[in-house]
Enzyme design. Structure first.
Site, short mmCIF file in Angstrom:
data_model
loop_
_atom_site.label_atom_id
_atom_site.label_comp_id
_atom_site.label_asym_id
_atom_site.label_seq_id
_atom_site.Cartn_x
_atom_site.Cartn_y
_atom_site.Cartn_z
N ASN A 23 2.71 8.80 -52.47
CA ASN A 23 3.98 8.18 -52.82
C ASN A 23 4.98 9.19 -53.39
O ASN A 23 6.18 9.08 -53.16
CB ASN A 23 3.76 7.03 -53.81
CG ASN A 23 3.04 5.86 -53.15
OD1 ASN A 23 3.05 5.73 -51.93
ND2 ASN A 23 2.41 5.02 -53.96
N ARG A 97 7.75 3.22 -43.52
CA ARG A 97 8.57 2.63 -44.58
C ARG A 97 9.21 3.71 -45.45
O ARG A 97 10.34 3.56 -45.92
CB ARG A 97 7.72 1.69 -45.44
CG ARG A 97 8.57 0.99 -46.48
CD ARG A 97 7.87 -0.14 -47.20
NE ARG A 97 8.78 -0.72 -48.17
CZ ARG A 97 9.72 -1.60 -47.90
NH1 ARG A 97 9.89 -2.02 -46.67
NH2 ARG A 97 10.51 -2.09 -48.85
N ASP A 121 2.91 -1.10 -44.41
CA ASP A 121 1.85 -2.10 -44.54
C ASP A 121 2.39 -3.51 -44.39
O ASP A 121 3.47 -3.84 -44.87
CB ASP A 121 1.18 -1.99 -45.91
CG ASP A 121 0.28 -0.78 -46.00
OD1 ASP A 121 -0.29 -0.41 -44.97
OD2 ASP A 121 0.14 -0.21 -47.09
N MET A 342 2.89 -8.81 -56.89
CA MET A 342 4.01 -8.24 -56.14
C MET A 342 4.01 -8.57 -54.65
O MET A 342 5.07 -8.74 -54.06
CB MET A 342 4.03 -6.72 -56.34
CG MET A 342 4.31 -6.32 -57.79
SD MET A 342 4.64 -4.56 -57.94
CE MET A 342 4.70 -4.39 -59.72
#
Length: 437
Positions: A23, A97, A121, A342
């Protein structure tokens, strides 16, 4: 499509060094677009998602040189903005993404940024409003082509600093807005900013390039715009999600493992949550040692009620490790409620664990109750398909502990986030084989 063939029930032993953080890599690699000078980034993980982003930057005209297996230099001094409106970019960008984070730096430096609706995802609704509302607040004009699912932001007069309150503490949204604001005129404040270590690392890297970002590590960032940024050298943190994955593997296979150079200060709640599941973690310098345990018992709350493990923005527990915690709980002694706040589709892989004999009750899309076996009943091997990165590694952990031989299909999902996983598992004693279809 490749598959993994895993013979379960074998103990692991040895030492593992975690890869660089996926990330963080996606953010800091996009930041090279903010300067025409050379930027060197070390500890870049060799995984599908990061390699896709590096490919996109290359197509955009960034000069890329591989200096060592996990080190690259980037120089964005001759950018081809026409690529952004090409059919190739619409295809390449939509498959990743993380490609959304090229928009902020391109908007800041060149006055325009475009992106096809990004993939990633399939774990539920992941909106982009925070990103684009931030750009609009800085003075950009937004447009969206519904036929082609294509987003664009532009400014003719340049971005101007402003005060903004984010509607959610989005990590990628915060990163994108920071990268847009560093070259804006005047001062920008971002309240309810994400403050994950990835954001802290991005901010430190930008400051080393000449940006003026203060409040790093808090949810209130102040950014004084500068005229230009220069080059730098940056090292990516070890991947906290991979570290948690190795902890889960050690617990489920009742193995002793050492995880090297984990950057303890950046792990947040991760060690605490595993300890609440009864897993022993020993701090040895900057390493984690997990001793061999025959069993681990979930701690209830002090009033005796069932433990809940829930995700939350940093410094809360990361949502990327909830799938792993859920799998680990299947062989714990006791009961735990997993609450995935989330993403509404991330727990849907539990049907595969139930097929393997796990006692999991899916209460609703966000909550699952796990009743641990305490190793009195071993999971059974099965054939399954990986739906996303984190569920994929969770199913791999389950297969390593199961009785018999399991097959996991669609392992590109695992390869998206985990570098050379089968070779590293073999090095510590796992019986795993990659089968190319």
């Amino acid at each position: 499509m490749a598959s993994f063939k895993i013979e379960g029930g074998h103990k692991l032993n040895g030492t593992i060094t975690p890869q660089g953080a996926k990330n963080e890599a996606l953010q800091v690699i996009c930041a090279v677009l903010l300067t025409p000078e050379k930027v060197i980034i070390n500890n870049i993980p060799d995984i599908i998602d990061v390699n896709k982003l590096i490919f996109i930057l290359g197509e955009l005209g960034v000069k890329i040189e591989k200096l060592a297996p996990n080190s690259y230099s980037f120089q964005a001094d001759e950018i081809n903005l026409k690529y952004l409106e090409s059919a190739e970019f619409k295809r390449d960008g939509s498959s990743l993404r993380g490609s959304i984070m090229i928009v902020g730096p391109l908007l800041a430096r060149f006055g325009k940024g475009y992106i096809p609706r990004p993939g990633g995802d399939k774990i539920g609704r992941r909106r982009l409003d925070t990103h684009f509302e931030g750009f609009i607040n800085l003075g950009a004009k937004f447009r969206y082509n519904k036929e082609e699912y294509f987003y664009g932001v532009e400014t003719e007069t340049g971005l101007v600093g402003t005060d903004m309150l984010l509607d959610e503490a989005s990590v990628t949204g915060t990163a994108n807005i920071i990268m847009a604001a560093v070259l804006a005129k005047g001062t920008t404040t971002i309240y309810n900013a994400a403050c994950e270590p990835y954001i802290q690392q991005l901010s430190k890297m930008l400051n080393s390039m000449g940006a003026k970002i203060s409040g790093v590590g808090s949810n209130l960032l102040t950014i004084e715009g500068v005229e230009s940024l220069g080059g730098c050298e940056h090292r990516i943190l070890p991947d906290m999600i991979e570290i948690g994955s190795w902890v889960g593997m050690a617990a489920m296979t009742r193995s002793a493992l050492t995880i090297k150079d984990v950057s303890w200060k950046d792990l947040g709640q991760i060690p605490n949550v595993f300890r609440k599941l009864g897993i022993k973690l020993e701090k040895k310098g900057d390493d984690i040692f997990i001793p061999e345990q025959d069993s681990y018992e979930i701690q209830n709350y002090i009033d005796g009620s069932v433990l809940t493990v829930a995700d939350a923005p940093w410094p809360g527990f990361t949502p990327d490790l909830l799938s792993i915690v859920l799998v680990v709980a299947t062989q714990a002694k006791g009961t735990v409620l997993i609450h995935q706040k989330m993403f509404e589709s991330r727990l849907f892989f539990v049907d595969k664990l139930i097929d393997m004999g796990a006692k999991v009750i899916l209460c609703d899309p966000h909550r699952a109750t796990v009743i641990g076996h305490n190793f009195e009943s071993q999971l059974k091997a099965t054939k399954m398909t990986s739906p996303d990165i984190r569920a994929g590694i969770s199913l791999l952990i389950a297969a390593l502990s199961a009785k018999g031989t399991s097959i996991i299909n669609n392992i590109e999902q695992i390869d998206r986030g985990y570098e050379n996983i089968e070779a590293r598992l073999k090095s510590i004693g796992a019986k795993i084989e990659r089968i190319e279809d």
